[in-house]
Design a protein around this motif. Structure first.
Motif, PDB file in Angstrom:
ATOM      1  N   SER A 167      -7.692  -2.695  -5.167  1.00 39.39           N
ATOM      2  CA  SER A 167      -6.993  -1.464  -5.538  1.00 39.39           C
ATOM      3  C   SER A 167      -7.782  -0.674  -6.580  1.00 39.39           C
TER       4      SER A 167
ATOM      5  N   VAL B 282      -6.938  -0.757   7.819  1.00 36.75           N
ATOM      6  CA  VAL B 282      -7.301   0.311   6.881  1.00 36.75           C
ATOM      7  C   VAL B 282      -7.465   1.599   7.682  1.00 36.75           C
ATOM      8  N   ASN B 283      -7.363   2.742   6.996  1.00 39.38           N
ATOM      9  CA  ASN B 283      -7.500   4.038   7.670  1.00 39.38           C
ATOM     10  C   ASN B 283      -8.957   4.430   7.862  1.00 39.38           C
TER      11      ASN B 283
ATOM     12  N   GLN C  24     -13.972   1.377   4.439  1.00 35.88           N
ATOM     13  CA  GLN C  24     -13.253   0.509   3.511  1.00 35.88           C
ATOM     14  C   GLN C  24     -13.322  -0.961   3.904  1.00 35.88           C
TER      15      GLN C  24
ATOM     16  N   ASP D 132      -7.467   1.265  -0.229  1.00 40.21           N
ATOM     17  CA  ASP D 132      -6.018   1.383  -0.030  1.00 40.21           C
ATOM     18  C   ASP D 132      -5.496   0.038   0.475  1.00 40.21           C
ATOM     19  N   THR D 133      -4.736  -0.659  -0.356  1.00 34.80           N
ATOM     20  CA  THR D 133      -4.277  -2.013  -0.027  1.00 34.80           C
ATOM     21  C   THR D 133      -2.915  -2.031   0.652  1.00 34.80           C
ATOM     22  N   THR D 134      -2.425  -0.870   1.059  1.00 43.10           N
ATOM     23  CA  THR D 134      -1.096  -0.785   1.663  1.00 43.10           C
ATOM     24  C   THR D 134      -0.953  -1.705   2.877  1.00 43.10           C
TER      25      THR D 134
END
Length: 117
Positions: free
Chosen positions: A60, A84-85, A89, A65-67
């Motif tokens: 993070s 991941v998007n 990443q 983005d760790t969502t």
């Protein structure tokens, strides 16, 4: 007749003894490879959770983005799973995780999520 029956019984007993001996050797080597060093199961789980949290925080802070990412730890071995998007990443997450103290290896199972999922 009795001699054949006795030989069959001895042969079956030999197979059982050999199987038990081979199984015992396999479990000893597996137990020896686990890096518990006398720690209880709850202590090992606690250490694994702490390392997972430490890696997730590092990701993070590093801009990942760790969502949709799950961080699993087992004795210093980290597995990154989820999506991941941005494809960039994926490599970034691996390099950040490798830099965390206590991490011995990183398995990256991250995938790129399709638009907005």
């Amino acid at each position: 007749m009795n001699a054949i029956r006795t030989l069959k019984l001895l042969g079956a007993a030999f197979v059982v003894v050999a199987s038990v001996n081979a199984w015992a050797q396999g479990s000893e080597s597996a137990a020896a490879s686990a890096p518990t060093h006398g720690a209880s199961k709850s202590e090992v789980r606690k250490a694994n959770r702490a390392l997972s949290k430490k890696v997730a925080q590092a990701l993070s802070k590093g801009g990942v983005d760790t969502t949709g990412i799950n961080v699993l730890a087992k004795g210093g071995a980290i597995t990154l799973a989820g999506g991941v998007n941005d494809p960039a990443q994926i490599d970034k997450a691996t390099s950040i995780a490798q830099g965390v103290a206590g991490v011995t290896s990183v398995k990256n199972a991250l995938t790129v999520r399709e638009g907005g999922q």
